[in-house]
Design a protein around this motif. Structure first.
Motif, PDB file in Angstrom:
ATOM      1  N   LEU A  89      54.081  32.577  59.280  1.00 56.40           N
ATOM      2  CA  LEU A  89      53.249  33.773  59.192  1.00 56.40           C
ATOM      3  C   LEU A  89      51.957  33.511  58.429  1.00 56.40           C
ATOM      4  CD1 LEU A  89      56.137  36.299  58.570  1.00 56.40           C
ATOM      5  CD2 LEU A  89      54.886  35.902  60.693  1.00 56.40           C
ATOM      6  N   PRO A  90      50.864  34.165  58.857  1.00 57.31           N
ATOM      7  CA  PRO A  90      49.547  33.865  58.286  1.00 57.31           C
ATOM      8  C   PRO A  90      49.159  34.662  57.047  1.00 57.31           C
ATOM      9  CG  PRO A  90      49.314  35.323  60.159  1.00 57.31           C
ATOM     10  CD  PRO A  90      50.778  35.019  60.047  1.00 57.31           C
ATOM     11  N   PHE A  91      49.946  35.691  56.699  1.00 55.67           N
ATOM     12  CA  PHE A  91      49.477  36.638  55.669  1.00 55.67           C
ATOM     13  C   PHE A  91      50.639  37.045  54.773  1.00 55.67           C
ATOM     14  CE2 PHE A  91      47.931  40.553  53.851  1.00 55.67           C
ATOM     15  CZ  PHE A  91      46.541  40.444  53.830  1.00 55.67           C
ATOM     16  N   MET A  92      50.356  37.197  53.483  1.00 53.37           N
ATOM     17  CA  MET A  92      51.368  37.619  52.524  1.00 53.37           C
ATOM     18  C   MET A  92      50.779  38.635  51.563  1.00 53.37           C
ATOM     19  SD  MET A  92      52.679  33.768  51.785  1.00 53.37           S
ATOM     20  CE  MET A  92      51.149  33.110  52.467  1.00 53.37           C
ATOM     21  N   PHE A  93      51.336  39.827  51.515  1.00 55.06           N
ATOM     22  CA  PHE A  93      50.990  40.787  50.475  1.00 55.06           C
ATOM     23  C   PHE A  93      51.736  40.376  49.204  1.00 55.06           C
ATOM     24  CE2 PHE A  93      50.244  43.618  54.160  1.00 55.06           C
ATOM     25  CZ  PHE A  93      49.024  44.177  53.805  1.00 55.06           C
ATOM     26  N   GLY A  94      51.038  40.428  48.062  1.00 58.28           N
ATOM     27  CA  GLY A  94      51.688  40.215  46.777  1.00 58.28           C
ATOM     28  C   GLY A  94      52.257  38.824  46.596  1.00 58.28           C
ATOM     29  N   GLY A  95      53.373  38.768  45.851  1.00 57.30           N
ATOM     30  CA  GLY A  95      53.983  37.496  45.498  1.00 57.30           C
ATOM     31  C   GLY A  95      53.736  37.175  44.041  1.00 57.30           C
TER      32      GLY A  95
ATOM     33  N   SER B  87      52.849  33.820  38.234  1.00 57.61           N
ATOM     34  CA  SER B  87      51.994  34.844  37.641  1.00 57.61           C
ATOM     35  C   SER B  87      52.468  35.168  36.235  1.00 57.61           C
ATOM     36  CB  SER B  87      52.026  36.107  38.497  1.00 57.61           C
ATOM     37  OG  SER B  87      51.375  37.176  37.832  1.00 57.61           O
ATOM     38  N   PRO B  88      51.540  35.316  35.291  1.00 57.23           N
ATOM     39  CA  PRO B  88      51.924  35.691  33.929  1.00 57.23           C
ATOM     40  C   PRO B  88      52.127  37.191  33.750  1.00 57.23           C
ATOM     41  CG  PRO B  88      49.568  35.292  34.040  1.00 57.23           C
ATOM     42  CD  PRO B  88      50.113  35.001  35.409  1.00 57.23           C
ATOM     43  N   ARG B  89      51.987  37.953  34.818  1.00 56.16           N
ATOM     44  CA  ARG B  89      52.106  39.406  34.733  1.00 56.16           C
ATOM     45  C   ARG B  89      53.038  39.898  35.843  1.00 56.16           C
ATOM     46  NH1 ARG B  89      47.089  42.834  35.957  1.00 56.16           N
ATOM     47  NH2 ARG B  89      48.780  44.314  36.236  1.00 56.16           N
ATOM     48  N   PRO B  90      53.564  41.128  35.737  1.00 52.76           N
ATOM     49  CA  PRO B  90      54.384  41.682  36.814  1.00 52.76           C
ATOM     50  C   PRO B  90      53.613  41.672  38.136  1.00 52.76           C
ATOM     51  CG  PRO B  90      54.574  43.027  34.851  1.00 52.76           C
ATOM     52  CD  PRO B  90      53.485  42.035  34.571  1.00 52.76           C
ATOM     53  N   SER B  91      54.312  41.344  39.215  1.00 56.34           N
ATOM     54  CA  SER B  91      53.658  41.099  40.498  1.00 56.34           C
ATOM     55  C   SER B  91      54.033  42.120  41.558  1.00 56.34           C
ATOM     56  CB  SER B  91      54.043  39.702  41.008  1.00 56.34           C
ATOM     57  OG  SER B  91      53.753  38.711  40.051  1.00 56.34           O
ATOM     58  N   ILE B  92      53.186  42.214  42.563  1.00 61.47           N
ATOM     59  CA  ILE B  92      53.501  42.992  43.752  1.00 61.47           C
ATOM     60  C   ILE B  92      54.635  42.280  44.487  1.00 61.47           C
ATOM     61  CG2 ILE B  92      52.629  43.806  45.982  1.00 61.47           C
ATOM     62  CD1 ILE B  92      49.811  43.797  44.763  1.00 61.47           C
ATOM     63  N   PRO B  93      55.687  42.991  44.890  1.00 56.91           N
ATOM     64  CA  PRO B  93      56.755  42.329  45.645  1.00 56.91           C
ATOM     65  C   PRO B  93      56.199  41.652  46.899  1.00 56.91           C
ATOM     66  CG  PRO B  93      57.433  44.529  44.979  1.00 56.91           C
ATOM     67  CD  PRO B  93      55.973  44.419  44.648  1.00 56.91           C
ATOM     68  N   LEU B  94      56.686  40.457  47.170  1.00 56.50           N
ATOM     69  CA  LEU B  94      56.209  39.706  48.327  1.00 56.50           C
ATOM     70  C   LEU B  94      56.571  40.415  49.630  1.00 56.50           C
ATOM     71  CD1 LEU B  94      54.952  37.063  49.441  1.00 56.50           C
ATOM     72  CD2 LEU B  94      57.277  36.125  49.477  1.00 56.50           C
ATOM     73  N   GLN B  95      55.581  40.586  50.509  1.00 55.73           N
ATOM     74  CA  GLN B  95      55.798  41.141  51.852  1.00 55.73           C
ATOM     75  C   GLN B  95      55.061  40.258  52.850  1.00 55.73           C
ATOM     76  OE1 GLN B  95      57.459  44.011  53.577  1.00 55.73           O
ATOM     77  NE2 GLN B  95      56.870  42.446  55.058  1.00 55.73           N
ATOM     78  N   LEU B  96      55.812  39.556  53.688  1.00 57.39           N
ATOM     79  CA  LEU B  96      55.201  38.727  54.717  1.00 57.39           C
ATOM     80  C   LEU B  96      54.606  39.613  55.801  1.00 57.39           C
ATOM     81  CD1 LEU B  96      57.994  36.022  55.074  1.00 57.39           C
ATOM     82  CD2 LEU B  96      55.964  35.960  53.621  1.00 57.39           C
ATOM     83  N   ALA B  97      53.552  39.108  56.439  1.00 58.59           N
ATOM     84  CA  ALA B  97      52.880  39.904  57.465  1.00 58.59           C
ATOM     85  C   ALA B  97      52.352  39.017  58.579  1.00 58.59           C
ATOM     86  CB  ALA B  97      51.743  40.725  56.849  1.00 58.59           C
TER      87      ALA B  97
ATOM     88  N   PHE C 180      50.317  48.115  50.644  1.00 57.60           N
ATOM     89  CA  PHE C 180      50.970  47.245  49.672  1.00 57.60           C
ATOM     90  C   PHE C 180      52.396  47.742  49.432  1.00 57.60           C
ATOM     91  CE2 PHE C 180      46.525  46.327  48.648  1.00 57.60           C
ATOM     92  CZ  PHE C 180      46.564  44.949  48.538  1.00 57.60           C
ATOM     93  N   PRO C 181      53.346  46.828  49.204  1.00 57.82           N
ATOM     94  CA  PRO C 181      54.732  47.245  48.955  1.00 57.82           C
ATOM     95  C   PRO C 181      54.855  48.115  47.702  1.00 57.82           C
ATOM     96  CG  PRO C 181      54.599  44.890  49.409  1.00 57.82           C
ATOM     97  CD  PRO C 181      53.192  45.370  49.224  1.00 57.82           C
ATOM     98  N   ALA C 182      55.810  49.048  47.726  1.00 61.43           N
ATOM     99  CA  ALA C 182      56.091  49.904  46.572  1.00 61.43           C
ATOM    100  C   ALA C 182      56.516  49.030  45.384  1.00 61.43           C
ATOM    101  CB  ALA C 182      57.200  50.888  46.930  1.00 61.43           C
ATOM    102  N   PRO C 183      56.149  49.414  44.170  1.00 60.69           N
ATOM    103  CA  PRO C 183      55.416  50.628  43.786  1.00 60.69           C
ATOM    104  C   PRO C 183      53.919  50.379  43.614  1.00 60.69           C
ATOM    105  CG  PRO C 183      56.314  49.620  41.826  1.00 60.69           C
ATOM    106  CD  PRO C 183      56.673  48.708  42.973  1.00 60.69           C
ATOM    107  N   PHE C 184      53.337  49.491  44.409  1.00 56.76           N
ATOM    108  CA  PHE C 184      51.937  49.105  44.235  1.00 56.76           C
ATOM    109  C   PHE C 184      51.021  49.662  45.324  1.00 56.76           C
ATOM    110  CE2 PHE C 184      54.041  46.050  41.529  1.00 56.76           C
ATOM    111  CZ  PHE C 184      53.147  45.855  40.482  1.00 56.76           C
ATOM    112  N   GLU C 185      51.390  50.819  45.889  1.00 58.57           N
ATOM    113  CA  GLU C 185      50.513  51.429  46.888  1.00 58.57           C
ATOM    114  C   GLU C 185      49.164  51.837  46.300  1.00 58.57           C
ATOM    115  OE1 GLU C 185      53.668  52.371  46.302  1.00 58.57           O
ATOM    116  OE2 GLU C 185      54.750  52.736  48.184  1.00 58.57           O
ATOM    117  N   ASP C 186      49.074  51.843  44.965  1.00 63.59           N
ATOM    118  CA  ASP C 186      47.805  52.143  44.289  1.00 63.59           C
ATOM    119  C   ASP C 186      47.125  50.868  43.788  1.00 63.59           C
ATOM    120  OD1 ASP C 186      49.554  51.420  42.278  1.00 63.59           O
ATOM    121  OD2 ASP C 186      48.925  53.005  40.889  1.00 63.59           O
TER     122      ASP C 186
END
Length: 201
Positions: free
Chosen positions: A14-20, A107-117, A164-170
């Motif tokens: 897959l070519p795209f990944m949200f978050g991670g 990442s040194p901070r909490p991350s967006i859950p990985l969502q392949l796309a 973006f995957p929950a809870p990062f829709e913002d």
């Protein structure tokens, strides 16, 4: 207008990944206040280049897009851009990095859950104000791309915050926020690898 929608997927190359929670960078980027940036999304350049026939994408490696994000603070002004800000010079509240042959770091901070796309080819009307996350050869209607940026950068994609995957829709501050990724016409040509910003109506 021909576009490629960015849609959730779960298998294949897959070519795209949200978050991670990791990126192929030697050092995690920070904004001018010293805050670690949030990894928004990653593009596998080799796969995307083949799928899109975009010769302006690097032949291999990963294109990572980072942004300032704080669920408790107002930050939208930091990640928008207009002609006035460009005259002053763009501050690094967002960051676009092309990485090749660099081992990923966490990442040194909490991350967006990985969502392949994946990409799904379709068309939209030339004057349609679309809020899809999409890849296109040129900016869709409603995208206000500063003229100064078009000198060095090509439009690549539009990202809708609610995708973006929950809870990062913002992730782009507003759940209906739209962000734009422009890539350097010549990766490694002396300027940044790309430019990412959010547009406010």
């Amino acid at each position: 207008m021909r576009i490629h929608k960015i849609i959730p997927a779960s298998d294949g190359k897959l070519p795209f990944m949200f978050g991670g929670d990791s990126a192929h960078v030697s050092e995690w980027p920070k904004n001018p206040e010293g805050q670690d940036l949030l990894l928004l999304f990653t593009i596998d350049c080799k796969v995307a280049r083949q799928r899109l026939s975009r010769t302006d994408l690097p032949a291999r490696g990963f294109l990572h897009v980072f942004s300032t994000y704080d669920s408790n603070e107002y930050f939208i002004d930091s990640i928008t851009v207009d002609e006035v800000q460009l005259q002053k010079g763009m501050a690094s509240y967002t960051c676009v990095v092309h990485a090749d042959d660099v081992e990923p770091i966490k990442s040194p901070r909490p991350s967006i859950p990985l969502q392949l796309a994946d990409f799904e080819e379709t068309t939209i009307d030339d004057d349609e104000l679309s809020v899809l996350s999409l890849i296109a050869d040129e900016a869709p209607a409603g995208a206000l791309i500063p003229v100064q940026l078009s000198v060095d950068y090509n439009f690549l994609c539009q990202i809708y915050s609610s995708d973006f995957p929950a809870p990062f829709e913002d992730a782009l501050y507003m759940t209906d926020g739209v962000g734009y990724l422009l890539i350097n016409k010549q990766i490694g040509g002396g300027k940044s690898d790309g430019c990412f910003f959010v547009q406010v109506a």
